[in-house]
Write a protein that holds these residues in place. Structure first.
Motif, short mmCIF file in Angstrom:
data_model
loop_
_atom_site.label_atom_id
_atom_site.label_comp_id
_atom_site.label_asym_id
_atom_site.label_seq_id
_atom_site.Cartn_x
_atom_site.Cartn_y
_atom_site.Cartn_z
N ILE A 168 28.86 -28.68 36.80
CA ILE A 168 28.87 -27.96 35.51
C ILE A 168 30.20 -28.18 34.81
CG2 ILE A 168 28.67 -25.71 34.39
CD1 ILE A 168 27.07 -24.81 36.93
N ALA A 169 31.29 -28.11 35.57
CA ALA A 169 32.63 -28.32 35.00
C ALA A 169 32.74 -29.72 34.41
CB ALA A 169 33.70 -28.11 36.08
N ARG A 170 32.20 -30.71 35.10
CA ARG A 170 32.23 -32.08 34.58
C ARG A 170 31.40 -32.21 33.30
NH1 ARG A 170 31.45 -35.03 40.46
NH2 ARG A 170 33.66 -35.18 41.01
N GLY A 171 30.26 -31.52 33.26
CA GLY A 171 29.44 -31.54 32.05
C GLY A 171 30.17 -30.94 30.86
N LEU A 172 30.85 -29.82 31.08
CA LEU A 172 31.60 -29.17 30.01
C LEU A 172 32.80 -30.02 29.59
CD1 LEU A 172 31.58 -25.37 30.89
CD2 LEU A 172 30.69 -26.45 28.84
N GLU A 173 33.46 -30.63 30.57
CA GLU A 173 34.59 -31.50 30.23
C GLU A 173 34.11 -32.65 29.34
OE1 GLU A 173 37.64 -34.72 32.27
OE2 GLU A 173 36.28 -33.57 33.56
N TYR A 174 32.93 -33.18 29.63
CA TYR A 174 32.36 -34.24 28.81
C TYR A 174 32.10 -33.75 27.39
CZ TYR A 174 28.65 -37.17 26.86
OH TYR A 174 27.89 -37.94 26.02
N LEU A 175 31.53 -32.56 27.25
CA LEU A 175 31.27 -32.01 25.91
C LEU A 175 32.56 -31.82 25.13
CD1 LEU A 175 28.55 -29.28 26.65
CD2 LEU A 175 28.19 -31.57 25.69
N HIS A 176 33.60 -31.38 25.80
CA HIS A 176 34.87 -31.09 25.13
C HIS A 176 35.69 -32.34 24.84
CE1 HIS A 176 34.90 -26.70 26.87
NE2 HIS A 176 33.94 -26.92 25.98
N ARG A 177 35.56 -33.37 25.70
CA ARG A 177 36.45 -34.53 25.56
C ARG A 177 35.75 -35.88 25.58
NH1 ARG A 177 41.52 -34.20 29.53
NH2 ARG A 177 41.25 -36.41 29.05
N GLN A 329 41.37 -29.65 33.97
CA GLN A 329 42.14 -28.99 35.03
C GLN A 329 41.23 -28.24 35.99
OE1 GLN A 329 44.63 -27.15 31.78
NE2 GLN A 329 46.26 -27.37 33.29
N VAL A 330 40.15 -27.69 35.47
CA VAL A 330 39.18 -26.99 36.32
C VAL A 330 38.57 -27.96 37.32
CG1 VAL A 330 36.97 -25.78 36.37
CG2 VAL A 330 38.66 -25.19 34.62
N THR A 331 38.15 -29.14 36.85
CA THR A 331 37.56 -30.12 37.77
C THR A 331 38.59 -30.57 38.80
OG1 THR A 331 38.07 -31.97 36.28
CG2 THR A 331 35.90 -30.96 36.06
N ASP A 332 39.85 -30.73 38.37
CA ASP A 332 40.91 -31.12 39.31
C ASP A 332 41.10 -30.06 40.40
OD1 ASP A 332 41.32 -33.44 37.93
OD2 ASP A 332 43.09 -32.73 36.84
#
Length: 367
Positions: A168-177, A329-332
């Motif tokens: 989910i974090a990776r999906g949101l990171e994709y949407l944001h960046r 940072q969350v995914t990290d």
């Protein structure tokens, strides 16, 4: 002598028919104008437009309902090539269709393993539907909230929860960046996370999403949007800070907290008042290095995964948006070791009113 009344009746029917045709044409024309306006603003849509008759055929006249929400109902269907699809039919319509086309425009420009794929849409006046890839395991909420499950056997296990949280974090990171435009979701919650046959999580339901220029770090909104219990404080009150991608981070943190606790964050039925608000209760345990007291922890690995997810969730729900991590940072943090994580400050909005336990999506005017 009966000829005149008969002629009047025929004329009345013809006039009524003309009015109905005119109304239908006006609705159709309005739909086309709204779609054309979006094509000008966002460019060609990458998904197919279906007629309502095609949608009806696809779902066998809406035979099998998969679920229902405040927006309408979701039905199981089959496309022309035989593949299964999920058809979301909107019943509670807002505006002339701008919000609906916003969802189409937002999700049609995404392509990521953790974002649900939109295959098509139907927009014929008041007839509006979205055709998605079929997710056989449904939404995440049924695997978290087990209060109505007698044997409470829906826990996915900590390894799976950790993997789902990271997806989910990776999906949101994709949407944001990762997109050519930044997409802020504004309605991240367990109900809007779908799981495929391998329990790979997919972010869904972009009805409240906002499309931004990549250079925009702050967005303006006339109304608060989201679901009570997941909405960031700055979305309700600008005194807490500016609305930005960090508002999605807050919602993600509240959802992650529920994944860890296996319950809603606000439990008004809790016997101990200190347990009513789960993030407050779990923060004390982390701070004092006490046993977590969480379901299904069977070994040291489970304990470390749970502790990591708790600390990440507490960072995400910091009241000041500037203190929250970005999704990268969350995914990290989720990919790293729990030993590298610091315990964040206690979020000082630790006990929201019980009324925020309502799970319905909302748009709330802010003066």
């Amino acid at each position: 002598m009966d000829t005149y009344p008969a002629q009047v009746s025929i004329a009345a029917i013809m006039v009524l028919g003309a009015i109905v045709c005119c109304f239908f044409w006006k609705k159709q024309n309005q739909s086309r104008q709204i779609e054309e306006a979006f094509l000008v603003n966002y460019g060609p849509l990458q998904v197919r437009r279906y007629s309502y008759l095609e949608v009806k055929k696809m779902t066998d006249s809406f035979k099998e309902k998969l679920g229902q929400g405040g927006y309408g109902s979701v039905y199981k269907g089959k496309s022309n090539d035989g593949s299964l699809v999920a058809v979301k039919v909107l019943s509670k319509l807002k505006g002339n269709g701008e919000e609906f086309m916003n969802e189409v425009a937002a999700i049609s420009r995404t392509s990521h393993v953790n974002i649900v794929s939109l295959l098509g849409f139907c927009f014929e006046g008041s007839k509006r539907a979205l055709i998605y890839e079929f997710m056989p395991n449904g939404s995440l909420d049924k695997f978290i909230f087990d209060a109505n499950t007698p044997h409470k056997n829906h826990h996915l296990g900590w390894e799976a929860l950790d993997r789902i949280a990271l997806g989910i974090a990776r999906g949101l990171e994709y949407l944001h960046r990762g997109c050519n435009t930044r997409i802020l979701h504004f309605d991240i919650k367990p109900h809007n996370i779908l799981l495929d046959e391998n329990f790979t999580p997919k972010v869904s339901d972009f009805g409240l999403a906002k499309i931004c220029n990549m250079k925009e770090s702050i967005v303006s909104m006339a109304c608060a949007r989201g679901t009570a219990g997941y909405i960031a404080p700055e979305v309700f009150c600008r005194n807490f800070g500016a609305v930005s991608h960090k508002s999605d981070v807050y919602s993600y943190g509240m959802m992650l907290s529920e994944m860890v606790g296996g319950r809603r964050n606000i439990n008004a039925e809790a016997e101990d008042t200190s347990e009513i608000y789960f993030p407050h209760w779990i923060y004390k345990r982390i701070e004092l290095d006490e046993e977590l007291g969480l379901p299904s922890i069977v070994n040291e690995e489970d304990k470390l995964r749970a502790r990591k997810m708790i600390i990440v969730s507490l960072w995400c729900i910091q009241t000041d948006p500037s203190n929250r991590p970005a999704m990268k940072q969350v995914t990290d943090m989720l990919e790293g070791s729990v030993d590298c994580l610091q315990i964040p400050p206690k979020p000082y909005l630790s006990s929201p009113p019980k009324s925020t336990a309502d799970s319905s999506t909302t748009l709330v005017s802010i003066q």
